[in-house]
Write a protein that holds these residues in place. Structure first.
Motif, PDB file in Angstrom:
ATOM      1  N   PRO A  82       0.808  -1.225   0.000  1.00  0.00           N
ATOM      2  CA  PRO A  82       0.000   0.000   0.000  1.00  0.00           C
ATOM      3  C   PRO A  82       0.841   1.275   0.000  1.00  0.00           C
ATOM      4  CG  PRO A  82      -0.893  -1.586   1.559  1.00  0.00           C
ATOM      5  CD  PRO A  82       0.415  -2.137   1.093  1.00  0.00           C
ATOM      6  N   ALA A  83       2.032   1.217   0.619  1.00  0.00           N
ATOM      7  CA  ALA A  83       2.888   2.409   0.638  1.00  0.00           C
ATOM      8  C   ALA A  83       3.366   2.750  -0.764  1.00  0.00           C
ATOM      9  CB  ALA A  83       4.082   2.182   1.572  1.00  0.00           C
ATOM     10  N   ARG A  84       3.619   1.730  -1.587  1.00  0.00           N
ATOM     11  CA  ARG A  84       4.043   1.984  -2.966  1.00  0.00           C
ATOM     12  C   ARG A  84       2.883   2.502  -3.809  1.00  0.00           C
ATOM     13  NH1 ARG A  84       8.968  -0.285  -4.617  1.00  0.00           N
ATOM     14  NH2 ARG A  84      10.001  -1.585  -3.053  1.00  0.00           N
ATOM     15  N   VAL A  85       1.653   2.132  -3.458  1.00  0.00           N
ATOM     16  CA  VAL A  85       0.495   2.658  -4.181  1.00  0.00           C
ATOM     17  C   VAL A  85       0.376   4.158  -3.964  1.00  0.00           C
ATOM     18  CG1 VAL A  85      -2.026   2.613  -4.366  1.00  0.00           C
ATOM     19  CG2 VAL A  85      -0.749   0.465  -4.118  1.00  0.00           C
ATOM     20  N   ALA A  86       0.490   4.586  -2.725  1.00  0.00           N
ATOM     21  CA  ALA A  86       0.303   5.992  -2.397  1.00  0.00           C
ATOM     22  C   ALA A  86       1.498   6.852  -2.776  1.00  0.00           C
ATOM     23  CB  ALA A  86       0.021   6.135  -0.900  1.00  0.00           C
ATOM     24  N   ALA A  87       2.687   6.292  -2.733  1.00  0.00           N
ATOM     25  CA  ALA A  87       3.893   7.080  -3.023  1.00  0.00           C
ATOM     26  C   ALA A  87       4.825   6.271  -3.921  1.00  0.00           C
ATOM     27  CB  ALA A  87       4.599   7.471  -1.724  1.00  0.00           C
ATOM     28  N   PRO A  88       4.444   6.047  -5.164  1.00  0.00           N
ATOM     29  CA  PRO A  88       5.288   5.248  -6.060  1.00  0.00           C
ATOM     30  C   PRO A  88       6.580   5.978  -6.391  1.00  0.00           C
ATOM     31  CG  PRO A  88       3.520   6.283  -7.302  1.00  0.00           C
ATOM     32  CD  PRO A  88       3.244   6.575  -5.854  1.00  0.00           C
ATOM     33  N   GLN A  89       7.637   5.183  -6.587  1.00  0.00           N
ATOM     34  CA  GLN A  89       8.921   5.749  -6.987  1.00  0.00           C
ATOM     35  C   GLN A  89       9.186   5.575  -8.481  1.00  0.00           C
ATOM     36  OE1 GLN A  89      10.967   7.563  -4.794  1.00  0.00           O
ATOM     37  NE2 GLN A  89       8.992   7.371  -3.730  1.00  0.00           N
ATOM     38  N   HIS A  90       8.579   4.541  -9.065  1.00  0.00           N
ATOM     39  CA  HIS A  90       8.753   4.284 -10.490  1.00  0.00           C
ATOM     40  C   HIS A  90       7.408   3.868 -11.080  1.00  0.00           C
ATOM     41  CE1 HIS A  90      13.209   4.374 -10.572  1.00  0.00           C
ATOM     42  NE2 HIS A  90      13.093   3.925  -9.326  1.00  0.00           N
ATOM     43  N   LEU A  91       7.013   4.510 -12.165  1.00  0.00           N
ATOM     44  CA  LEU A  91       5.763   4.197 -12.842  1.00  0.00           C
ATOM     45  C   LEU A  91       6.045   3.900 -14.310  1.00  0.00           C
ATOM     46  CD1 LEU A  91       3.474   7.006 -11.364  1.00  0.00           C
ATOM     47  CD2 LEU A  91       3.469   4.587 -10.738  1.00  0.00           C
ATOM     48  N   PHE A  92       5.277   2.987 -14.864  1.00  0.00           N
ATOM     49  CA  PHE A  92       5.400   2.644 -16.285  1.00  0.00           C
ATOM     50  C   PHE A  92       4.146   3.116 -17.006  1.00  0.00           C
ATOM     51  CE2 PHE A  92       4.862  -0.497 -19.799  1.00  0.00           C
ATOM     52  CZ  PHE A  92       6.005  -0.171 -20.511  1.00  0.00           C
ATOM     53  N   LEU A  93       4.337   3.774 -18.156  1.00  0.00           N
ATOM     54  CA  LEU A  93       3.215   4.368 -18.890  1.00  0.00           C
ATOM     55  C   LEU A  93       3.315   4.012 -20.361  1.00  0.00           C
ATOM     56  CD1 LEU A  93       0.791   6.390 -19.180  1.00  0.00           C
ATOM     57  CD2 LEU A  93       2.523   8.201 -19.433  1.00  0.00           C
ATOM     58  N   THR A  94       2.207   3.555 -20.927  1.00  0.00           N
ATOM     59  CA  THR A  94       2.109   3.381 -22.373  1.00  0.00           C
ATOM     60  C   THR A  94       1.183   4.456 -22.930  1.00  0.00           C
ATOM     61  OG1 THR A  94       0.152   1.942 -22.396  1.00  0.00           O
ATOM     62  CG2 THR A  94       2.304   0.889 -22.039  1.00  0.00           C
ATOM     63  N   GLY A  95       1.305   4.719 -24.222  1.00  0.00           N
ATOM     64  CA  GLY A  95       0.402   5.659 -24.882  1.00  0.00           C
ATOM     65  C   GLY A  95       0.655   7.115 -24.576  1.00  0.00           C
ATOM     66  N   ALA A  96       1.889   7.467 -24.215  1.00  0.00           N
ATOM     67  CA  ALA A  96       2.180   8.836 -23.795  1.00  0.00           C
ATOM     68  C   ALA A  96       2.143   9.835 -24.940  1.00  0.00           C
ATOM     69  CB  ALA A  96       3.544   8.904 -23.104  1.00  0.00           C
ATOM     70  N   THR A  97       2.150   9.371 -26.190  1.00  0.00           N
ATOM     71  CA  THR A  97       2.063  10.317 -27.310  1.00  0.00           C
ATOM     72  C   THR A  97       0.614  10.599 -27.701  1.00  0.00           C
ATOM     73  OG1 THR A  97       2.300   8.498 -28.893  1.00  0.00           O
ATOM     74  CG2 THR A  97       4.308   9.657 -28.240  1.00  0.00           C
ATOM     75  N   SER A  98      -0.337   9.919 -27.089  1.00  0.00           N
ATOM     76  CA  SER A  98      -1.750  10.205 -27.337  1.00  0.00           C
ATOM     77  C   SER A  98      -2.183  11.402 -26.505  1.00  0.00           C
ATOM     78  CB  SER A  98      -2.606   8.986 -27.003  1.00  0.00           C
ATOM     79  OG  SER A  98      -2.606   8.752 -25.598  1.00  0.00           O
ATOM     80  N   PHE A  99      -3.339  11.936 -26.818  1.00  0.00           N
ATOM     81  CA  PHE A  99      -3.856  13.103 -26.098  1.00  0.00           C
ATOM     82  C   PHE A  99      -4.029  12.788 -24.614  1.00  0.00           C
ATOM     83  CE2 PHE A  99      -7.765  15.694 -24.986  1.00  0.00           C
ATOM     84  CZ  PHE A  99      -7.057  16.858 -24.770  1.00  0.00           C
ATOM     85  N   LEU A 100      -4.732  11.702 -24.303  1.00  0.00           N
ATOM     86  CA  LEU A 100      -4.954  11.347 -22.902  1.00  0.00           C
ATOM     87  C   LEU A 100      -3.647  10.930 -22.236  1.00  0.00           C
ATOM     88  CD1 LEU A 100      -6.926  10.836 -20.577  1.00  0.00           C
ATOM     89  CD2 LEU A 100      -7.244   8.518 -21.459  1.00  0.00           C
ATOM     90  N   GLY A 101      -2.821  10.157 -22.944  1.00  0.00           N
ATOM     91  CA  GLY A 101      -1.573   9.678 -22.351  1.00  0.00           C
ATOM     92  C   GLY A 101      -0.604  10.797 -22.028  1.00  0.00           C
TER      93      GLY A 101
END
Length: 1013
Positions: A618-637
């Motif tokens: 739960p601590a990593r949920v509230a304060a993540p240190q590393h996140l992975f994201l797909t679709g960052a070139t889209s409008f929403l991403g």
């Protein structure tokens, strides 16, 4: 790698000078780095080489590929007690052999175990050679427990009373090829001392341990020192890096199986002697000469002039580790420029220069180089190269006390490289083997490459200064796949250009109509009836124009999906003929029962995608240190990227569809600029990859590193093309989602925040009501849209992942509007394209007086998603990101009219005709995708039917301060202003609708370039 061979055959230089020159040429001079201190460590960071291998082991924990196996045959009266003693002494002397790997605070570390007896097993049976080979193969495949150890084991089996085989199986994490040689040398010494009654051989104690080295390396390679070492490699290995694609028999499809086909390679003593002399003449080594020949053949076979070949150096440049067992070996990526017309002597000179430059920078681990360069994906374990030349020092005849010892070959045939030449020098000859990946090469191709390589060396020795291509030594040329011959005529000519040739086959009337329209739209005079429209220069916009013109001529309205399914003149004409016969084209070929069966078959999650690591913290949920994201070139991403960076302190690892890091970074920069976003790129790591490929198009090491690093995954990326059929979209939308779930399940379990589509909730040919977040439809009810079908399969995979224990949250956004503060939106969205088409034709369709729809400001959508993703109790839920207050269509039309746009009302059919005619007349591209969608809408829900239940979302957000703005008149004005500024809408005084009324044909326009939808 052993030193690459003697520089001379003994006539010119003394033995001492030979060794010195050889060491210099092979990069064996002492390192200038500071000495390694002895710290007495019992735990340490992993070395860079270990870290890469550890991540790979997490991906494939049951794989034996990274096991190093050697077997020796021992003839004579064996003293098992002395052998057990000798093995124990070797393990005692080398800390690496008593090391295990455990995770602390999410990071792997190596831990030194206390001394204990070696893992020595004696098989008491007497077996024949075939049975022994099978036993050794089975035992070598047994996995190691990296956390408990030991990571080296010994098996002794008997072939007879005084005839034994000893097999050593070592995990590559604790040793390398040179380590095996050191192990056997010390084993023989300890055994001999024990059997002769001596307490210990004359072996000095090791000054440091491998743990000392690993920590020293980590401390050294950082900051300015690391930047200095990387300068040469970043310059040399700049993108794009070459591949072996033009040499292989089959294209690479993700990670290979590592199985190889091997063929023996040999240069006789006379040829080998002359090759050494030629190398000496050019101040080169045998290794360099063999590398020159290997690269020359790759060049001749593929036509490539830019070639990268790998090789291995022992990595023991520091005197403290020269005789230490451990994973020190480093790989060099040697890049060569070999233009056509070079002689072998010229190639050798270039190879020599490249090798010397690389040797001077050999002490930079290739793992650090790859991490810095982030090279384009190739799907293999070696992202910088796929071919290699490697020197070896095979075990020959030796003695262990009174025992006679020789190598025992039991036929392990694997290779981490796609194509590799292994070699060694024996009694004046040069022997070895060529190995090719069975996934990429046919056995006949490996045979041919090996034979050609042997012929090449014989040929160049007679004429080293003649261009190699002129020597005529190649065997049978590489067979090319025969060109595809059209089933009908070679071409369909423009009938106005004159009579057709004798070879033309008569086409049907429909085929002639289709071919004629192709010529008009593509601007070409000849059409191959079996050529793919999209390979001939067509794209989605042109496909719409083709279908609209054919609708006028043939009286059949086909959706654009049909074009993607039947992209040739012959196949498309057949679709038109069937449609006319049936009276209804249908949105996609096939029947509902067959389509449903296909969807169900594809909606099966791989069995190995199961969370096995630690549960979500739960601590990593509230304060993540590393996140992975797909679709960052889209409008929403892109908006989500900005929001996550501002709401957390995490580093964002962003997957971008691209072939290499430079291309990926440029694509992301363009998207951020387009959407007017300024983000702290110092906290963004851009990864070139693809949702369409296994492991997201990343190297195995990068994928494994992410699996052990990221705290949560935001999966926004998809291929959102409403015109393409399911089979074109399945790989990215369904396959990509499966790979995201694979990433979430590896190492520790990670939450996934999956952005889906509300289209998956609609049932075909039904009137939808309020759509609940937990609603589903069956496979036979999915909308007849390739895009929706691919997203439906993806949600089925997500649901299966949830049932297996993966915490996946699902978010379905409504119709996205722009930012509520500045109006910045996505000009490519379907709704704003619809608005632009209305302005283009000067009319708006009449959907009735109460027509309304969902329009949600994007800043609310990303704020809500971010807030829910950081709330532990919200993880695993399903949420609709829609506006609680719906927007009336007449409110939008009124604001457009108030801005000066003339918009008449028209019946829906009439309005569709106006849009189609605008496309046929070469009007603005805004009308083209709208025309495509109107032709693809059979069985689809009508305008304003999207009504999402947002009560659960509002309850989850209560008290957070995240509220959805109402889309009122001033906000609509900001949206319109942005669309004008972005060029989607013309200024009101230049709008075509202002110049003509409803039904008045627009003025002719010059043709203009088209962009793919």
């Amino acid at each position: 790698m052993i030193p690459p061979g003697p520089l001379t055959d003994g006539a010119e230089l003394s033995a001492a000078k030979q060794r010195l020159m050889e060491k210099w040429l092979s990069g064996g001079a002492r390192s200038q780095a500071p000495g390694i201190p002895s710290r007495g460590l019992d735990t340490a960071d992993l070395s860079f080489a270990q870290e890469r291998l550890w991540f790979l082991a997490q991906l494939h924990p049951e794989s034996s590929y990274h096991h190093m196996v050697e077997a020796i045959r021992v003839r004579g009266p064996l003293d098992e007690g002395a052998l057990r003693y000798a093995l124990g002494q070797v393990v005692r002397r080398h800390a690496a052999l008593r090391t295990v790997f455990r995770v602390f605070a999410g990071e792997p570390r190596q831990v030194l175990l206390a001394e204990s007896a070696p893992a020595f097993e004696v098989d008491g049976r007497v077996l024949g050679e075939e049975e022994t080979v099978e036993l050794l193969r089975q035992d070598s495949d047994r996995p190691f427990d990296l956390e408990r150890g030991p990571l080296i084991r010994f098996l002794l089996t008997a072939l007879g009373p005084d005839d034994h085989v000893l097999m050593v199986t070592m995990h590559h994490l604790v040793g390398d090829g040179m380590s095996m040689g050191l192990l056997f040398r010390e084993l023989f010494a300890f055994y001999e001392a024990r059997t002769e009654g001596r307490t210990a051989p004359a072996l000095s104690e090791q000054p440091v341990t491998y743990l000392d080295f690993a920590q020293w390396q980590r401390d050294l390679l950082r900051g300015p020192e690391l930047e200095r070492r990387l300068t040469y490699w970043t310059r040399t290995l700049r993108e794009p890096l070459p591949t072996l694609d033009r040499l292989t028999d089959r294209p690479r499809r993700g990670r290979t199986s590592l199985h190889a086909v091997s063929r023996a390679f040999s240069l006789s003593e006379p040829v080998a002697r002359r090759l050494r002399a030629l190398a000496r003449e050019h101040q080169a080594t045998v290794f360099m000469a063999l590398l020159a020949g290997f690269n020359t053949l790759v060049h001749l076979r593929s036509g490539d002039e830019d070639i990268v070949t790998g090789s291995v150096v022992h990595g023991r440049d520091q005197p403290e580790v020269e005789h230490l067992i451990g994973f020190f070996a480093n790989t060099l990526a040697l890049r060569f420029d070999l233009p056509a017309g070079l002689s072998f002597a010229q190639v050798l000179q270039r190879v020599r220069q490249t090798c010397l430059e690389a040797y001077a920078h050999r002490d930079t681990p290739i793992e650090v180089v790859a991490a810095e360069l982030r090279p384009g994906r190739n799907g293999g374990d070696n992202p910088l190269f796929q071919a290699a030349v490697v020197g070896e020092n095979p075990a020959g005849a030796a003695r262990m006390g009174d025992l006679e010892v020789a190598a025992f070959d039991f036929g392990l045939d694997t290779s981490e490289f796609d194509l590799v030449l292994h070699y060694w020098e024996t009694e004046g000859r040069i022997d070895g083997g060529v190995r090719g990946s069975v996934d990429l090469f046919d056995p006949e191709s490996v045979d041919r490459f090996t034979a050609d390589l042997e012929r090449l060396f014989a040929a160049v020795l007679d004429a080293p200064d003649v261009p190699v291509a002129e020597l005529g030594f190649l065997g049978t040329p590489v067979e090319q796949a025969p060109a595809r011959q059209p089933a009908a005529a070679a071409v369909v000519p423009d009938e106005t250009a004159g009579p057709a040739g004798d070879g033309e086959t008569t086409l049907t009337a429909t085929e002639r109509e289709v071919a004629a329209v192709w010529r008009e739209v593509l601007g070409i005079r000849e059409v191959d009836p079996d050529e793919d429209f999209f390979e001939a220069g067509g794209h989605s916009l042109r496909a719409v124009r083709v279908l609209l013109r054919l609708r006028e001529r043939l009286g059949v309205d086909l959706p654009v999906q049909a074009f993607f399914e039947a992209p040739t003149v012959t196949t498309l004409a057949a679709v038109f003929d069937r449609a006319r016969s049936a009276g209804d084209a249908g949105p996609e070929p096939g029947n509902a029962a067959t389509d449903a069966a296909v969807l169900r078959a594809d909606a099966v999650l791989d069995e190995d995608i199961v969370p096995t690591g630690a549960p979500v913290d739960p601590a990593r949920v509230a304060a993540p240190q590393h996140l992975f994201l797909t679709g960052a070139t889209s409008f929403l991403g892109a908006r989500l990227l900005s929001r996550l960076l501002s709401a957390t302190e995490a580093r964002l690892h962003v997957l971008v569809e691209a072939e290499g890091p430079g291309e990926a970074e440029r694509a992301l920069a363009r998207a951020l600029a387009r959407f007017r976003l300024d983000v702290p790129m110092s906290r963004v790591t851009v990864l070139a990859g693809s949702l369409r490929e296994p492991l997201l198009g990343l190297s195995t090491m990068t994928f494994a590193r992410l699996a052990g690093t990221v705290d949560a995954i935001h999966h926004v990326g998809c291929e959102a093309n409403l015109a393409q059929p399911y089979r074109h979209l399945k790989a990215a939308n369904a396959g990509g989602t499966a790979e995201v779930l694979r990433l979430a399940a590896r190492a520790r379990t990670k939450p996934v925040h999956y952005v889906s589509s509300p289209g998956v909730l609609f049932a075909r040919d039904s009137v939808p009501g309020l759509l609940r977040p937990d609603g589903r439809v069956g496979a036979q009810e999915v909308l007849p849209s390739g895009y929706v079908r691919s997203r439906w399969v993806a949600e089925e995979l997500v649901d299966e992942g949830r049932r297996r224990g993966l915490p996946v949250s699902v978010y379905r956004p409504g119709r996205l509007g722009g930012d509520s503060a500045n109006g910045c939106g996505d000009p490519e969205s379907a709704f704003w394209r619809f608005v632009a088409a209305c302005v283009e034709v000067g009319a708006v369709p009449d959907f009735g007086p109460d027509a309304d729809f969902d329009l949600v400001p994007v800043d609310y959508a990303v704020a809500a998603l971010t807030e829910l993703s950081l709330t532990d109790k919200a993880v695993g839920g399903s949420y609709h990101l829609a506006n609680p207050v719906r927007t009336r269509l007449d409110a939008v039309v009124d604001r457009l009219r108030a801005a000066g746009y003339r918009l008449d009302e028209a019946g829906l059919d009439h309005w569709s005709q106006l849009v189609s005619q605008d496309v046929l007349d070469g009007g603005d591209e805004a009308s083209v995708p709208v025309a495509a969608l109107t032709g693809a809408s059979r069985g689809m829900p009508g305008f304003g039917s999207l009504r999402l239940d947002v009560s659960g979302t509002l309850d989850a957000l209560a008290g957070t301060g995240v509220d959805c703005p109402v889309v009122d008149g001033p906000l609509i004005d900001r949206y319109v202003d942005h669309l004008v500024g972005a060029g989607l809408l013309p200024p009101p005084d230049r709008a075509r609708g202002a110049a003509h009324g409803l039904g008045t044909p627009p003025a002719p326009r010059d043709s203009r370039s088209e962009n793919t939808v």
